[in-house]
Design a protein around this motif. Sequence first.
Motif, PDB file in Angstrom:
ATOM      1  N   GLN A  49     -41.489  52.328   5.758  1.00 57.48           N
ATOM      2  CA  GLN A  49     -40.891  52.977   4.591  1.00 57.48           C
ATOM      3  C   GLN A  49     -39.723  53.838   5.061  1.00 57.48           C
ATOM      4  O   GLN A  49     -39.883  54.695   5.925  1.00 57.48           O
TER       5      GLN A  49
ATOM      6  N   GLY B  79     -37.034  56.684   5.367  1.00 55.80           N
ATOM      7  CA  GLY B  79     -37.140  58.128   5.145  1.00 55.80           C
ATOM      8  C   GLY B  79     -38.189  58.764   6.039  1.00 55.80           C
ATOM      9  O   GLY B  79     -38.195  59.979   6.218  1.00 55.80           O
ATOM     10  N   MET B  80     -39.079  57.942   6.600  1.00 57.02           N
ATOM     11  CA  MET B  80     -40.066  58.497   7.531  1.00 57.02           C
ATOM     12  C   MET B  80     -39.337  58.836   8.827  1.00 57.02           C
ATOM     13  O   MET B  80     -38.500  58.067   9.284  1.00 57.02           O
TER      14      MET B  80
ATOM     15  N   ASN C 182     -48.136  55.849  -1.656  1.00 56.21           N
ATOM     16  CA  ASN C 182     -48.810  56.945  -2.368  1.00 56.21           C
ATOM     17  C   ASN C 182     -48.201  57.292  -3.721  1.00 56.21           C
ATOM     18  O   ASN C 182     -48.542  58.320  -4.306  1.00 56.21           O
TER      19      ASN C 182
ATOM     20  N   GLN D  13     -47.751  55.025  -9.634  1.00 47.82           N
ATOM     21  CA  GLN D  13     -47.165  54.124 -10.644  1.00 47.82           C
ATOM     22  C   GLN D  13     -46.856  52.752 -10.072  1.00 47.82           C
ATOM     23  O   GLN D  13     -46.823  51.766 -10.794  1.00 47.82           O
ATOM     24  N   LYS D  14     -46.547  52.726  -8.795  1.00 43.46           N
ATOM     25  CA  LYS D  14     -46.168  51.457  -8.173  1.00 43.46           C
ATOM     26  C   LYS D  14     -47.372  50.868  -7.455  1.00 43.46           C
ATOM     27  O   LYS D  14     -47.591  51.124  -6.267  1.00 43.46           O
TER      28      LYS D  14
ATOM     29  N   MET E 268     -39.915  53.609 -12.334  1.00 44.11           N
ATOM     30  CA  MET E 268     -41.286  53.683 -11.832  1.00 44.11           C
ATOM     31  C   MET E 268     -42.259  53.003 -12.785  1.00 44.11           C
ATOM     32  O   MET E 268     -43.144  52.284 -12.372  1.00 44.11           O
TER      33      MET E 268
ATOM     34  N   PHE F  81     -37.515  57.496 -10.539  1.00 39.46           N
ATOM     35  CA  PHE F  81     -37.619  58.289  -9.326  1.00 39.46           C
ATOM     36  C   PHE F  81     -36.241  58.364  -8.692  1.00 39.46           C
ATOM     37  O   PHE F  81     -35.559  57.361  -8.565  1.00 39.46           O
TER      38      PHE F  81
ATOM     39  N   PHE G 190     -39.352  62.937  -9.789  1.00 39.33           N
ATOM     40  CA  PHE G 190     -39.691  62.046 -10.897  1.00 39.33           C
ATOM     41  C   PHE G 190     -39.093  62.584 -12.195  1.00 39.33           C
ATOM     42  O   PHE G 190     -38.993  63.809 -12.390  1.00 39.33           O
TER      43      PHE G 190
ATOM     44  N   TYR H 284     -41.715  63.876  -4.402  1.00 44.92           N
ATOM     45  CA  TYR H 284     -42.239  62.960  -3.395  1.00 44.92           C
ATOM     46  C   TYR H 284     -41.402  63.120  -2.145  1.00 44.92           C
ATOM     47  O   TYR H 284     -40.169  63.093  -2.200  1.00 44.92           O
TER      48      TYR H 284
ATOM     49  N   PRO I  78     -40.720  61.518   1.509  1.00 46.80           N
ATOM     50  CA  PRO I  78     -41.008  60.328   2.315  1.00 46.80           C
ATOM     51  C   PRO I  78     -41.526  60.671   3.706  1.00 46.80           C
ATOM     52  O   PRO I  78     -41.999  59.778   4.399  1.00 46.80           O
ATOM     53  N   VAL I  79     -41.447  61.916   4.106  1.00 43.04           N
ATOM     54  CA  VAL I  79     -41.978  62.292   5.418  1.00 43.04           C
ATOM     55  C   VAL I  79     -43.464  62.634   5.323  1.00 43.04           C
ATOM     56  O   VAL I  79     -44.277  62.143   6.092  1.00 43.04           O
ATOM     57  N   SER I  80     -43.830  63.444   4.326  1.00 40.21           N
ATOM     58  CA  SER I  80     -45.259  63.742   4.166  1.00 40.21           C
ATOM     59  C   SER I  80     -45.942  62.623   3.378  1.00 40.21           C
ATOM     60  O   SER I  80     -47.158  62.479   3.432  1.00 40.21           O
ATOM     61  N   GLU I  81     -45.165  61.830   2.653  1.00 41.94           N
ATOM     62  CA  GLU I  81     -45.692  60.755   1.790  1.00 41.94           C
ATOM     63  C   GLU I  81     -46.666  61.281   0.739  1.00 41.94           C
ATOM     64  O   GLU I  81     -47.594  60.582   0.338  1.00 41.94           O
ATOM     65  N   ILE I  82     -46.432  62.502   0.322  1.00 45.65           N
ATOM     66  CA  ILE I  82     -47.294  63.070  -0.716  1.00 45.65           C
ATOM     67  C   ILE I  82     -46.513  63.142  -2.030  1.00 45.65           C
ATOM     68  O   ILE I  82     -45.396  63.651  -2.074  1.00 45.65           O
ATOM     69  N   ALA I  83     -47.097  62.582  -3.094  1.00 45.22           N
ATOM     70  CA  ALA I  83     -46.498  62.635  -4.425  1.00 45.22           C
ATOM     71  C   ALA I  83     -47.252  63.671  -5.253  1.00 45.22           C
ATOM     72  O   ALA I  83     -48.480  63.638  -5.310  1.00 45.22           O
TER      73      ALA I  83
ATOM     74  N   ALA J  17     -46.597  63.276 -10.492  1.00 39.03           N
ATOM     75  CA  ALA J  17     -45.737  62.091 -10.623  1.00 39.03           C
ATOM     76  C   ALA J  17     -45.687  61.545 -12.042  1.00 39.03           C
ATOM     77  O   ALA J  17     -44.882  60.676 -12.353  1.00 39.03           O
ATOM     78  N   PHE J  18     -46.546  62.057 -12.927  1.00 41.19           N
ATOM     79  CA  PHE J  18     -46.596  61.521 -14.293  1.00 41.19           C
ATOM     80  C   PHE J  18     -46.072  62.539 -15.313  1.00 41.19           C
ATOM     81  O   PHE J  18     -46.154  63.750 -15.113  1.00 41.19           O
TER      82      PHE J  18
END
Lengths: 758, 758
Positions: free
Chosen positions: A336, A338-339, A465, A468-469, B581, B623, B628, B683, B685-690, B693-694
């Motif tokens: 992915q 951006g990591m 994570n 939605q996707k 999304m 996104f 979001f 979101y 992209p390094v921690s991959e935590i969202a 999101a809704f």
Amino acid sequence: MIKTTLISLLLVVNTSIAQKKAISNKKATTKHEHPSLVLTKAGVEKIKSQLGTVPLFDKTLANVKAEVDAEILNGIEVPIPKDFSGGYTHERHKRNFLMMQKAGVLYQILSDETYAKYVKDMLLEYAKIYPTLPVHPQTRSYARGKLFWQCLNDSNWLVYTSQAYDCIYNYLTEKERKHLEKDLFRPFAKFISVDNPQFYNRVHNHSTWGNVAVGMIALVMDDDKLLETALHGLKKDNIDPNAKDNDGGFIKKKGQKVGFLANLEEPFSPDGYYTEGPYYQRYAMYPFLVFAEALQNVKPELKIFEYKNGVLLKSINTLLNLTDADGNFFPLNDGQKGMSYYSRELVSAVDIGYYFGGNKTDLLSIAKKQDEVLLDDTGLAVAIGIRNGLETPFIKKSLDLSDGKNGDEGGVAILRVNGSKDELSLVMKYSAQGLSHGHYDKLSFSLYEGGNEVIQDYGMARFVNIQQKGGGNYLKENTTWAKQTIAHNTINQDETSHFGGDFETGSMHHSEKYIFDVSNSNLQIISAKETNAYPGTQIHRTMAFVKDDSFENPYLLDIIKINAEKEHQYDLPYYYLGQLMSANFEYTKSETLKPLGEKNGYQHLWKEAEGKTGASNAKISWFNNERFYTLTSVVSNEDNLIFTRIGANDPNFNLRNDPGFIIRKPQTKDSYFVSLIESHGHYDPVSEIATNAFSNLKKLSIVYSADAYIAISIENENNTKSMFLFSLNDNSKTSKHQIKIEDKAYEWVGVYQLINNY
Amino acid sequence: MIKTTLISLLLVVNTSIAQKKAISNKKATTKHEHPSLVLTKAGVEKIKSQLGTVPLFDKTLANVKAEVDAEILNGIEVPIPKDFSGGYTHERHKRNFLMMQKAGVLYQILSDETYAKYVKDMLLEYAKIYPTLPVHPQTRSYARGKLFWQCLNDSNWLVYTSQAYDCIYNYLTEKERKHLEKDLFRPFAKFISVDNPQFYNRVHNHSTWGNVAVGMIALVMDDDKLLETALHGLKKDNIDPNAKDNDGGFIKKKGQKVGFLANLEEPFSPDGYYTEGPYYQRYAMYPFLVFAEALQNVKPELKIFEYKNGVLLKSINTLLNLTDADGNFFPLNDGQKGMSYYSRELVSAVDIGYYFGGNKTDLLSIAKKQDEVLLDDTGLAVAIGIRNGLETPFIKKSLDLSDGKNGDEGGVAILRVNGSKDELSLVMKYSAQGLSHGHYDKLSFSLYEGGNEVIQDYGMARFVNIQQKGGGNYLKENTTWAKQTIAHNTINQDETSHFGGDFETGSMHHSEKYIFDVSNSNLQIISAKETNAYPGTQIHRTMAFVKDDSFENPYLLDIIKINAEKEHQYDLPYYYLGQLMSANFEYTKSETLKPLGEKNGYQHLWKEAEGKTGASNAKISWFNNERFYTLTSVVSNEDNLIFTRIGANDPNFNLRNDPGFIIRKPQTKDSYFVSLIESHGHYDPVSEIATNAFSNLKKLSIVYSADAYIAISIENENNTKSMFLFSLNDNSKTSKHQIKIEDKAYEWVGVYQLINNY
């Protein structure tokens, strides 16, 4: 040379066997103290004595304290598992293990029982639900977890939670410990191992997490039998050798060794390249290194950091080199974008690498950028190093990373060269398949200028994570698009993917290096051959950065020679990023857009325009990030020049709508693709001044081509000419070559030669 | 209220007439000293005495010196004009005038004759070629220049070169001056004025440059007659009142006043908004301000900075407010994205504004970001202010900028509100046409979060000064796409543009403000009506930022009411930026892409997908930039929900392929479009935590609608509900209103009311 290699290989194997014996024979005779895995009793004393004097450590501590304090205020939540990644229960349990680990550390460093109590209370909540917890309700995984939808995440939980348990071990009563071990830790470890051998007994990043989870809790509980299971896997598993996981990867080859040591042995090449690629190497680094740290602390006699010639420490350096100028990993295979080396796994890697790897001061400059450290002995050492101003620049090099356990299964080459503004980096992939996360893209490449992609690799089709996707999991477009050959900057024969897109076939092969030479900073070169992607066809790609003063920046030369037994159609895409500025040929834009093909990824490309040229060069220029780029290719009037855009047959808007340019050579047997990519000029939207906006290349031509040699002429707009001579079948550095071009003889020694002003 | 306005208007006119008389009657009696325009003799002495003690001034000086020194080494080049902007001769002559101006300044400050000689030698080269120079060979312009393809750029040259001449005036012998004035400056001034009245005698940014060019050289040469031509234009011009320029703008209205003062009088509103928009305001600011500075220095009795109630100084503040969080101008009308307050024109504006506008310390914080100053009295003052730490933050406000000479031709409203991360900014346009650079986009808007576009305005279709793209000039897609209504986030009736896309009609009208109220920071509102864009149809749009604690960030409420005499189809596009999304309705992606329509800009939109919904709300989430966003709209099952992408019928890849979402209401008379836009979550992209999101909006509904009132219910996922009540036809702040909804009476005073937890 072959002899020497064999001997050193034997030495490696011998060392390795000796080490394994040492590991197996070792029996613990005394109960060890706590904490001892990551934090140590002596380390904690040292940390306490330094508090307030080491800025980066103090800052990290303050941040972690603030974060955990907020969580404690929020209260403990241990919900019944329900969601995929990105969903509430998933994210809550994930946050819980991260917080427990941090709270455990805070308890040790700050001697504040609030934190110990927080961990204890949460563990007791888990111990309450775990004994009766069924497997997770989401059924997608080949190895469903209990807290999470897959055992992988359950293992994450145990790796972190083991550390928390170690930290509050002495705070708990013996009764509490017994309760937790009986109702939570032991059944947890059993579930992810004995109950899920298809997850645990593999060589795969999943299993690494599983093995380490079991190993970490074994170390806390001082259970050598359990530790043995972590190091060498389960003795029995009954895994079907044809079984595959969700990504299409094999579970286990027949007779394959398993366990932590096998996971260290097999996927890492001697150069420290992890066969799945840097994105997954990053993911696996944390369990590898944190367990190595724990083993080193508890079982120093195992000398784990010396295992396989110190491959763990080597791999840290390799991983840092697999990044662009901004620290983002090259998205080889499933990665992915951006990591980066700002991830928490790399904070661990850099700190542990510094502490156990001889205090290399260049790592301090990365740690300084990361701006946080581990709250343990290693992080303290790093923070002290930074405080004392010891850091030196981390200089990324051009390098060739072998792939495969023994380093003989192809590799990945990175060429780096300084331009007038930023460094240009070429990533050229001639590796093995890369397990289940591999893409079918032999001899593909991507090109960067500084942190900007010039010619992109798509990476994976997934929004990790983001619920939605597809629940944050791999999207079907990862298989139908991102893994396919046409999604990459490499040769496609007859609109099919390499190895017919077949994982088993792909897993049997790798490309072969022909030459990698970066000894001359004015001409760095990588060349490799692929003979298995399309049986009966050999693809030989050679890429070189050339510094030529008559160009603003070093240019990239790209030469592909195809030898085929039969006639085929060949497509070579270049996924340039940016806005097309101009083309030197006529093209017609489509009035309605249709997909370029029906399968193998072609169904995802809109055909935007098509052209042909009567000239011998096709040239397109584009603009991105305030700079101009030009691709010039040698073409014939038979070739189709196709402009594409990603996004067809994408019912859920899962793909990025990026442009591409394909050179298509219709039915032909042997063929050449020769191109040159320039980065040139600049445009600033504030000053509105454009400089050097046009290509400096007047003409690119093949002036000689035969089985054994190729010669390329590069003519600049200033009418200076250079010639690149290349031996296609003899890669000896000492062979002498001679060819005649227009009655003039050219001689050289070694594989290649660049003649300026010929 | 009307009475007061009339009186103040008369006062303005009176002041203005008085000033003009003062200007006309003034006759110079003594030759003034040199330099005196931008640099002054006294100023130079002060600068010299401060050298080495004012860091930002010293730094700028060092940079300028390095730049000019390099140019001097490079040698003087005065090529025969040939190219469009972006081409060699164009860029060379442009660089020449910039360098001459800088060299002149260096000569004054450093007393080093090298610089004076450089300017002199270059001027002599120009004087050599000018007398026999034909008009420029490129024929595209309605007013071709000699050095450049248009008189506009020739005027740029003279504005800068006049300053250089002023600086080296005393270095030259009288003979040299006579030669230069006779062979270069006077014919040059004549060419851009008397010989090109269609360029010079207008109210337009082109003419501003022309007038100032003549005015500046007149001031150096101390020629009051010529100055009079600059201030009030040519007495005779014989311009056809139907003549238009290349952009389709009228040259001159019958009886229209011209010259510098008219250019200051007419396009600026009393709020300092320049009718063409901020991109062109920025462009015009330099000549306006540098000439004002010169007039102030040479003819202080004109009190130019007090003209029209100090509109020049006011306009600087206005322009700075017309930027996003990164300092980029909102691309209203023809505006190139990326242009910002870092441009050289804004460095001038900020420095001159500070010096002549009462040393407002908030300007220093902008100057500090710009990191350079003018090398004159104004720049010195700014640099000293910064050195002395006087700067205060420049706080951008919510504000309503009137358009039109008298401020009664609609306007542009900017609402700003702090979110959890960045400021959200709404730009809502209800202005006049904006002369030839105007777009047909009444009641359109764009939305920003920090420096990121959430809902974009396309800006112009042009790559300024990038030669590959139509010589760097306006592309035909600027007319066929960028100016059309469908390219903007506003109502399209029957797939036609506002005013039928007719410039003359558009120029006669403007929208009318209904209410602008930002007195309550929890509900900021702008509302305006448009009755002329589509005769027989009234469009009334109301937009409000609402702070509601049950949402993470303030949300944007968007209410459009359409009253039409006949049935029509209505399209409302939202050009969201980012990756889709999710959508809460079924849609079908097209298997082949076709243009959405055939003309009026519709031919440039690919129709990517279409859907309908049985639910009362259509919701899409996307996104972008790690965040979001969700758009929720009240729809019926008749409405078509269309996903588009820009780029159809774009034969030269001139357009950006950005996405859009169109709500289409088929044949209907009166209609409502009610939507709510949320920014939510994050979101990394390094921690991959969202997180979050809704969308937090459960249901948006129109609970009351009639001629006079509308009421919107906003229901959160947490089941809290609020209601927005709005009076559609009575905008008095004191009127009382009452409506009944489901038998419950709601009362309020003033135009609107928000009821929480109803």
